[in-house]
Scaffold this motif. Structure first.
Motif, PDB file in Angstrom:
ATOM      1  N   ASN A  76     -26.564   4.448  19.005  1.00  0.00           N
ATOM      2  CA  ASN A  76     -27.971   4.135  18.729  1.00  0.00           C
ATOM      3  C   ASN A  76     -28.266   4.218  17.229  1.00  0.00           C
ATOM      4  N   LEU A  77     -27.507   3.468  16.440  1.00  0.00           N
ATOM      5  CA  LEU A  77     -27.582   3.559  14.986  1.00  0.00           C
ATOM      6  C   LEU A  77     -28.617   2.596  14.408  1.00  0.00           C
ATOM      7  N   GLU A  78     -29.276   3.053  13.361  1.00  0.00           N
ATOM      8  CA  GLU A  78     -30.186   2.197  12.602  1.00  0.00           C
ATOM      9  C   GLU A  78     -29.498   1.629  11.367  1.00  0.00           C
ATOM     10  N   LEU A  79     -28.599   2.411  10.760  1.00  0.00           N
ATOM     11  CA  LEU A  79     -27.853   1.979   9.576  1.00  0.00           C
ATOM     12  C   LEU A  79     -26.357   2.149   9.845  1.00  0.00           C
ATOM     13  N   SER A  80     -25.596   1.108   9.597  1.00  0.00           N
ATOM     14  CA  SER A  80     -24.152   1.193   9.802  1.00  0.00           C
ATOM     15  C   SER A  80     -23.444   0.526   8.625  1.00  0.00           C
ATOM     16  N   SER A  81     -22.250   1.017   8.332  1.00  0.00           N
ATOM     17  CA  SER A  81     -21.490   0.506   7.197  1.00  0.00           C
ATOM     18  C   SER A  81     -20.018   0.362   7.561  1.00  0.00           C
ATOM     19  N   LEU A  82     -19.389  -0.628   6.952  1.00  0.00           N
ATOM     20  CA  LEU A  82     -17.947  -0.824   7.057  1.00  0.00           C
ATOM     21  C   LEU A  82     -17.338  -0.492   5.704  1.00  0.00           C
ATOM     22  N   ILE A  83     -16.345   0.394   5.692  1.00  0.00           N
ATOM     23  CA  ILE A  83     -15.648   0.758   4.458  1.00  0.00           C
ATOM     24  C   ILE A  83     -14.208   0.270   4.568  1.00  0.00           C
ATOM     25  N   ILE A  84     -13.789  -0.562   3.607  1.00  0.00           N
ATOM     26  CA  ILE A  84     -12.442  -1.131   3.615  1.00  0.00           C
ATOM     27  C   ILE A  84     -11.661  -0.563   2.441  1.00  0.00           C
ATOM     28  N   VAL A  85     -10.519   0.050   2.724  1.00  0.00           N
ATOM     29  CA  VAL A  85      -9.633   0.570   1.684  1.00  0.00           C
ATOM     30  C   VAL A  85      -8.404  -0.334   1.648  1.00  0.00           C
ATOM     31  N   HIS A  86      -8.243  -1.106   0.570  1.00  0.00           N
ATOM     32  CA  HIS A  86      -7.166  -2.087   0.527  1.00  0.00           C
ATOM     33  C   HIS A  86      -6.715  -2.303  -0.911  1.00  0.00           C
ATOM     34  N   ASP A  87      -5.621  -3.022  -1.068  1.00  0.00           N
ATOM     35  CA  ASP A  87      -5.110  -3.265  -2.420  1.00  0.00           C
ATOM     36  C   ASP A  87      -4.782  -4.731  -2.657  1.00  0.00           C
ATOM     37  N   GLY A  88      -5.338  -5.601  -1.844  1.00  0.00           N
ATOM     38  CA  GLY A  88      -5.077  -7.020  -2.033  1.00  0.00           C
ATOM     39  C   GLY A  88      -5.929  -7.858  -1.122  1.00  0.00           C
ATOM     40  N   ASP A  89      -5.990  -9.163  -1.401  1.00  0.00           N
ATOM     41  CA  ASP A  89      -6.761 -10.069  -0.570  1.00  0.00           C
ATOM     42  C   ASP A  89      -6.007 -10.382   0.711  1.00  0.00           C
ATOM     43  N   SER A  90      -6.681 -11.026   1.617  1.00  0.00           N
ATOM     44  CA  SER A  90      -6.099 -11.307   2.923  1.00  0.00           C
ATOM     45  C   SER A  90      -5.013 -12.369   2.839  1.00  0.00           C
ATOM     46  N   ASP A  91      -4.092 -12.316   3.809  1.00  0.00           N
ATOM     47  CA  ASP A  91      -3.145 -13.414   3.971  1.00  0.00           C
ATOM     48  C   ASP A  91      -3.928 -14.693   4.269  1.00  0.00           C
ATOM     49  N   ASN A  92      -3.399 -15.825   3.836  1.00  0.00           N
ATOM     50  CA  ASN A  92      -4.083 -17.098   4.063  1.00  0.00           C
ATOM     51  C   ASN A  92      -4.209 -17.412   5.546  1.00  0.00           C
ATOM     52  N   MET A 126       0.821  -1.221   0.000  1.00  0.00           N
ATOM     53  CA  MET A 126       0.000   0.000   0.000  1.00  0.00           C
ATOM     54  C   MET A 126       0.848   1.262   0.000  1.00  0.00           C
ATOM     55  N   SER A 127       2.165   1.130   0.043  1.00  0.00           N
ATOM     56  CA  SER A 127       3.045   2.287   0.186  1.00  0.00           C
ATOM     57  C   SER A 127       2.749   3.377  -0.852  1.00  0.00           C
ATOM     58  N   ASN A 128       2.567   2.960  -2.118  1.00  0.00           N
ATOM     59  CA  ASN A 128       2.303   3.943  -3.174  1.00  0.00           C
ATOM     60  C   ASN A 128       0.868   4.468  -3.150  1.00  0.00           C
ATOM     61  N   ASN A 129      -0.007   3.811  -2.401  1.00  0.00           N
ATOM     62  CA  ASN A 129      -1.417   4.192  -2.373  1.00  0.00           C
ATOM     63  C   ASN A 129      -1.819   4.952  -1.111  1.00  0.00           C
ATOM     64  N   LEU A 130      -0.952   4.964  -0.102  1.00  0.00           N
ATOM     65  CA  LEU A 130      -1.363   5.491   1.195  1.00  0.00           C
ATOM     66  C   LEU A 130      -1.590   6.999   1.187  1.00  0.00           C
ATOM     67  N   SER A 131      -0.841   7.743   0.401  1.00  0.00           N
ATOM     68  CA  SER A 131      -1.040   9.189   0.351  1.00  0.00           C
ATOM     69  C   SER A 131      -2.455   9.527  -0.100  1.00  0.00           C
ATOM     70  N   GLY A 132      -2.873   8.955  -1.225  1.00  0.00           N
ATOM     71  CA  GLY A 132      -4.219   9.199  -1.729  1.00  0.00           C
ATOM     72  C   GLY A 132      -5.288   8.623  -0.820  1.00  0.00           C
ATOM     73  N   SER A 133      -4.998   7.466  -0.204  1.00  0.00           N
ATOM     74  CA  SER A 133      -5.971   6.831   0.687  1.00  0.00           C
ATOM     75  C   SER A 133      -6.208   7.692   1.921  1.00  0.00           C
ATOM     76  N   ILE A 134      -5.130   8.232   2.495  1.00  0.00           N
ATOM     77  CA  ILE A 134      -5.265   9.112   3.662  1.00  0.00           C
ATOM     78  C   ILE A 134      -6.072  10.351   3.299  1.00  0.00           C
ATOM     79  N   GLU A 135      -5.811  10.908   2.112  1.00  0.00           N
ATOM     80  CA  GLU A 135      -6.550  12.103   1.684  1.00  0.00           C
ATOM     81  C   GLU A 135      -8.049  11.819   1.583  1.00  0.00           C
ATOM     82  N   GLN A 136      -8.413  10.687   0.984  1.00  0.00           N
ATOM     83  CA  GLN A 136      -9.823  10.358   0.834  1.00  0.00           C
ATOM     84  C   GLN A 136     -10.482  10.099   2.187  1.00  0.00           C
ATOM     85  N   ILE A 137      -9.749   9.472   3.093  1.00  0.00           N
ATOM     86  CA  ILE A 137     -10.295   9.220   4.430  1.00  0.00           C
ATOM     87  C   ILE A 137     -10.517  10.538   5.175  1.00  0.00           C
ATOM     88  N   LEU A 138      -9.585  11.479   5.024  1.00  0.00           N
ATOM     89  CA  LEU A 138      -9.752  12.784   5.671  1.00  0.00           C
ATOM     90  C   LEU A 138     -10.954  13.545   5.097  1.00  0.00           C
TER      91      LEU A 138
END
Length: 315
Positions: free
Chosen positions: A201-217, A69-81
């Motif tokens: 006290n949420l009625e709607l909740s979401s998980l947002i995952i920012v990643h660049d690959g599948d999980s380790d086995n 993710m090294s090359n993607n983290l700058s843009g990812s941090i910006e979008q998260i902010l």
């Protein structure tokens, strides 16, 4: 200005949605100004418009802190902010975690002086017939409960980290990148999401995952070895044996089948488990390399479940 524009558009859509569901009813009180026409019009009662309250939303964001993710983290941090600043402006609860299995980061966070080894410690239970999950940590960066000064300080720190990734400056040792324990992060966040929904006290909740690959086995479980007289890790292969993951307390059961998809079957299980046990939606942002050929080959990135459903990622 961009965040203000997003907030304005969101409020307009929310108001339009609420107004479309508004209902008008008689109050039972007579409108004195209409009494003169009571003989020809029976609508002499005061009316009241009821606008239903909008549903409460909340977000948990997971940021992949793997080495790729090294090359993607700058843009990812910006979008998260941008997203968290928007949420803060329109009062949507949120929390941001980075997930990794960096031993150095783990030991610095927990103030452990000796971080020359490679073991993060046991963070999962190792009972008989339990999944053999790898060590992992969630590092919290931002949340909606911060004061203005705390949030400003945290944002400045993330902007410095963003700049370090852009121009290849040295970064804090606590920000050491590692592998991709995505399965473990999803399982851990499932329990955090329940607490998060209850707290706000949420009625709607979401998980947002920012990643660049599948999980380790993660293809092992703990089994009792009678010859050794202790519990040990045992590897499983879904190509040659039936493997069923169960969460008895939440009445969840899922059969791992590697022949249905090229992706890790346990990742499909984790995603399904999260949606069912937390009543939440999952949005994945799969980041691809910048080369056009590679982007084209990754344009259809989806996880297909046994029942035909799919968890599709955007990039």
């Amino acid at each position: 200005r961009y965040i203000t524009l997003l907030a304005k558009e969101f409020e307009m859509k929310k108001a339009a949605s609420a107004y479309s569901k508004a209902k008008t009813s008689n109050t039972g009180d007579i409108d004195v100004s209409k009494l003169y026409k009571y003989q020809i019009d029976d609508t002499i009662f005061k009316k009241m418009m009821r606008i239903p309250k909008g549903k409460s939303h909340g977000l948990i964001l997971l940021l992949d802190k793997s080495g790729s993710m090294s090359n993607n983290l700058s843009g990812s941090i910006e979008q998260i902010l941008i997203l968290t600043s928007f949420c803060r402006k329109v009062n949507i609860p949120f929390v941001v975690y980075g997930f990794s299995n960096s031993d150095r980061s783990f030991k610095l966070d927990h103030n452990l002086k000796d971080y020359s080894g490679v073991h993060m410690g046991q963070v999962w239970s190792t009972g008989e017939n339990e999944l053999g999950l790898s060590p992992m940590q969630l590092r919290e960066y931002l949340n909606s409960s911060m004061s203005n000064s705390e949030f400003s300080k945290a944002v400045k720190a993330l902007l410095c980290l963003k700049l370090a990734y852009e121009v290849r400056l040295p970064r804090p040792k606590s920000e050491t990148l590692s592998n991709t324990p995505l399965n473990e992060a999803i399982f851990a966040t499932g329990y955090l999401m329940k607490e998060f929904r209850k707290k706000h006290n949420l009625e709607l909740s979401s998980l947002i995952i920012v990643h660049d690959g599948d999980s380790d086995n993660t293809n092992r479980y703990y089994d009792y070895d009678a010859d050794m007289g202790r519990i040990r890790a045992t590897w499983y292969d879904t190509n040659y044996s039936n493997v069923i993951v169960q969460d008895v307390s939440n009445k969840f059961q899922y059969k791992l089948q590697s022949n249905r998809s090229k992706y890790d079957p346990l990742l499909l299980c984790a995603l399904k488990w999260f949606e069912q046990t937390t009543s939440s939606k999952i949005f994945g942002f799969f980041l691809t390399p910048t080369a056009g050929r590679q982007i084209k080959s990754s344009s259809q990135h989806r996880y297909v479940f046994d029942d035909g459903e799919h968890y599709e990622t955007k990039h």
